[in-house]
Design a protein around this motif. Sequence first.
Motif, PDB file in Angstrom:
ATOM      1  N   MET A   1      72.848  11.657 -70.703  1.00 40.79           N
ATOM      2  CA  MET A   1      71.450  11.280 -70.762  1.00 40.79           C
ATOM      3  C   MET A   1      70.817  11.668 -72.104  1.00 40.79           C
ATOM      4  N   ALA A   2      71.083  12.889 -72.579  1.00 40.96           N
ATOM      5  CA  ALA A   2      70.528  13.307 -73.865  1.00 40.96           C
ATOM      6  C   ALA A   2      71.047  12.416 -74.993  1.00 40.96           C
ATOM      7  N   ARG A   3      72.327  12.058 -74.941  1.00 40.88           N
ATOM      8  CA  ARG A   3      72.892  11.182 -75.980  1.00 40.88           C
ATOM      9  C   ARG A   3      72.218   9.815 -75.952  1.00 40.88           C
ATOM     10  N   ASP A   4      71.921   9.331 -74.760  1.00 41.23           N
ATOM     11  CA  ASP A   4      71.238   8.043 -74.637  1.00 41.23           C
ATOM     12  C   ASP A   4      69.855   8.106 -75.278  1.00 41.23           C
ATOM     13  N   LEU A   5      69.140   9.208 -75.030  1.00 40.55           N
ATOM     14  CA  LEU A   5      67.804   9.370 -75.598  1.00 40.55           C
ATOM     15  C   LEU A   5      67.872   9.448 -77.120  1.00 40.55           C
ATOM     16  N   VAL A   6      68.795  10.233 -77.640  1.00 44.64           N
ATOM     17  CA  VAL A   6      68.933  10.359 -79.092  1.00 44.64           C
ATOM     18  C   VAL A   6      69.258   9.003 -79.712  1.00 44.64           C
ATOM     19  N   ALA A   7      70.112   8.223 -79.056  1.00 47.77           N
ATOM     20  CA  ALA A   7      70.449   6.891 -79.574  1.00 47.77           C
ATOM     21  C   ALA A   7      69.216   6.001 -79.639  1.00 47.77           C
ATOM     22  N   LEU A   8      68.340   6.115 -78.647  1.00 50.13           N
ATOM     23  CA  LEU A   8      67.109   5.316 -78.636  1.00 50.13           C
ATOM     24  C   LEU A   8      66.121   5.753 -79.715  1.00 50.13           C
ATOM     25  N   LEU A   9      66.223   6.990 -80.163  1.00 51.77           N
ATOM     26  CA  LEU A   9      65.271   7.535 -81.128  1.00 51.77           C
ATOM     27  C   LEU A   9      65.810   7.558 -82.560  1.00 51.77           C
ATOM     28  N   THR A  10      66.962   6.967 -82.793  1.00 52.75           N
ATOM     29  CA  THR A  10      67.555   6.949 -84.122  1.00 52.75           C
ATOM     30  C   THR A  10      66.722   6.077 -85.060  1.00 52.75           C
ATOM     31  N   GLY A  11      66.543   6.558 -86.280  1.00 55.34           N
ATOM     32  CA  GLY A  11      65.764   5.818 -87.266  1.00 55.34           C
ATOM     33  C   GLY A  11      64.292   6.166 -87.182  1.00 55.34           C
ATOM     34  N   MET A  12      63.491   5.411 -87.907  1.00 55.70           N
ATOM     35  CA  MET A  12      62.043   5.658 -87.917  1.00 55.70           C
ATOM     36  C   MET A  12      61.431   5.117 -86.637  1.00 55.70           C
TER      37      MET A  12
END
Length: 101
Positions: A1-12
């Motif tokens: 779940m944390a990895r999914d969130l980080v993937a969604l927040l990548t970039g600006m």
Amino acid sequence: MARDLVALLTGMRVLSVATVTARGEPRISALDGHFLHATWTFSTDGSSAKARQLRARPAVSVAHLDGEELALFSHGRAEQLRDGDPDWAETLDHWTAHYGG
């Protein structure tokens, strides 16, 4: 779940950043944000009202909304990074790579 969130927040990501004036009035503005090591980083001109508010009252709320798909709300204290701080070089490198300067 944390990895999914980080993937969604990548970039600006556009953030809504809320501060409080000296008279206790809420203020919100949009800033570019970057999620690095589970922490939002954002910048504003050092002479701006937002910067003055954060220096005087560092409590801050930050929201990132992506339509109806994602809403992430964070509350904490803003810290000004300075040359020599442990995260300074990595943060500066990230921002420079994104903006090209």
